[in-house]
Design an enzyme around this catalytic site. Structure first.
Site, short mmCIF file in Angstrom:
data_model
loop_
_atom_site.label_atom_id
_atom_site.label_comp_id
_atom_site.label_asym_id
_atom_site.label_seq_id
_atom_site.Cartn_x
_atom_site.Cartn_y
_atom_site.Cartn_z
N SER A 104 45.12 50.64 46.94
CA SER A 104 44.02 50.04 47.70
C SER A 104 44.28 50.32 49.18
O SER A 104 45.40 50.11 49.67
CB SER A 104 43.99 48.52 47.45
OG SER A 104 43.21 47.87 48.46
N ASP A 159 48.34 44.55 26.82
CA ASP A 159 49.11 44.67 28.06
C ASP A 159 49.04 46.09 28.63
O ASP A 159 49.69 47.01 28.12
CB ASP A 159 50.57 44.29 27.76
CG ASP A 159 51.47 44.51 28.95
OD1 ASP A 159 52.69 44.71 28.76
OD2 ASP A 159 50.95 44.51 30.10
#
Ligand SMILES: O[C@H]1CN[C@@H](c2nc(-c3ccc(C(F)(F)F)cc3)no2)C1
Length: 330
Positions: free
Chosen positions: A198, A34
């Site tokens: 992004s 994770d």
């Protein structure tokens, strides 16, 4: 050194489980690697027996190399509200052929019902940054922190796939695992996460907007959690999509034609496209008529979550040496 470990999806790709050997002789448990957390914890012989339901248990008394960190404890909770807590040992841990001899192994004494009801998941191996490890009184290093100096390259890669085994590699980049170039962007790890931004996204064949997505790459999260503007625009383009208040989530008809979701990486035009089919995430009714949406709201988290629905569309490099994340199509 370098290493490579196959990772196997559970039903509906809700998580990916990787065999990890702990102790001497090795006790192999299947753990959820994770990147969104930084504790290595396992079901153990100390776990409250009523909370164990078929999981493989790490028993430190059976390991000649286990040493308890006296008085050290930990307590963690995850985005879905699940939690666990316990004591701390050190022992030898091997993932994909890479070994660290004195890894902090957090043994669970309690786990919440979500973990109890998932027999295939024997614990988590956090690959986030050390600042969010929960061990008291002294935070412990992650497995990646510990092995990084010995790796040929200070990085690991994630190559998750839809309903198929994928691979975590350590210390090297497999050129056969991706196409074209890998585009690297800076990671802001102040939060302890692999956080990046992004610059823009597009839905289907539409033009790219100019809305940035600030999020974390989280291999332990199943879905792709985005701001409401992106989520509404996406499901507005899917005939029959709706917000199901009983599910607290967007659903789509399983036979709908779902547009792709494309996000930009870096400022030279690189993009990653999540196929619309990945966003028809899983049927929620026996007839397979209605599907749970793979894109959901990131409301209340403070950032977006590039979970498995996004990650399985790419080959992703987590570079701990220069704190960058690399994305490539595959
Ligand atoms: O907190 C964020 C850090 N990474 C994300 C994450 N979530 C889990 C998780 C795994 C298994 C379960 C359970 F088995 F169902 F209990 C629950 C949560 N693992 O990584 C979210």
């Amino acid at each position: 050194s370098t290493g490579s470990a196959q990772t196997n999806p559970e039903k509906n790709d809700v998580e990916y489980l990787t065999p990890v050997s702990i102790g001497t002789p090795g006790q192999v448990l299947n753990l959820d690697l994770d990147t969104g957390s930084s504790d290595l914890w396992v079901f153990s012989s100390l776990t409250t027996s009523s909370q164990v339901n078929g999981q493989t248990l790490y028993d430190p008394t059976k390991s000649t190399t286990a040493n308890q960190l006296q008085g050290y404890t930990w307590q963690i909770s995850y985005g879905d509200g699940s939690s666990s807590s316990g004591d701390v040992y050190t022992d030898t841990v091997t993932v994909g052929g890479v070994t660290f001899s004195a890894q902090a192994v957090q043994v669970a004494k309690t786990v919440s019902s979500e973990f109890t009801s998932d027999p295939a998941n024997h614990g988590l191996l956090g690959m986030g940054f050390g600042s969010i490890n929960t061990v008291e009184p002294v935070a412990q290093k992650t497995f990646f922190d510990n092995i990084m100096p010995d790796l040929d390259l200070p990085l690991f890669t994630a190559d998750l796939k839809r309903s198929a085994p994928g691979r975590y590699n350590f210390g090297y980049i497999d050129p056969s695992a991706y196409k074209g170039e890998i585009t690297y962007v800076p990671v802001d790890n102040d939060s302890g996460f692999w956080a990046w931004t992004s610059p823009a996204y597009a839905i289907g064949s539409r033009n790219f907007g100019n809305t940035t997505l600030k999020g974390i790459a989280d291999t332990g999260a199943s879905l792709f959690l985005l701001p409401s503007a992106a989520v509404s625009e996406y499901y507005g383009a899917v005939f029959g999509a709706k917000y199901d208040r009983s599910q607290g989530a967007f659903t789509v008809p399983c036979d709908a034609s779902a547009p792709d979701f494309t996000f930009v990486v870096g400022d030279h035009g690189a993009t990653i496209t999540v196929p619309g089919n990945y966003i028809k995430y899983a049927p929620i009714d026996d007839a397979g008529k209605t599907c749970f949406g793979g894109i959901q709201l990131d409301t209340g988290i403070g950032f977006s979550i590039f979970g498995d629905v996004a990650l399985k569309s790419a080959f992703v490099v987590f570079n701990g040496g220069n704190r960058t994340i690399g994305w490539a199509t595959k």
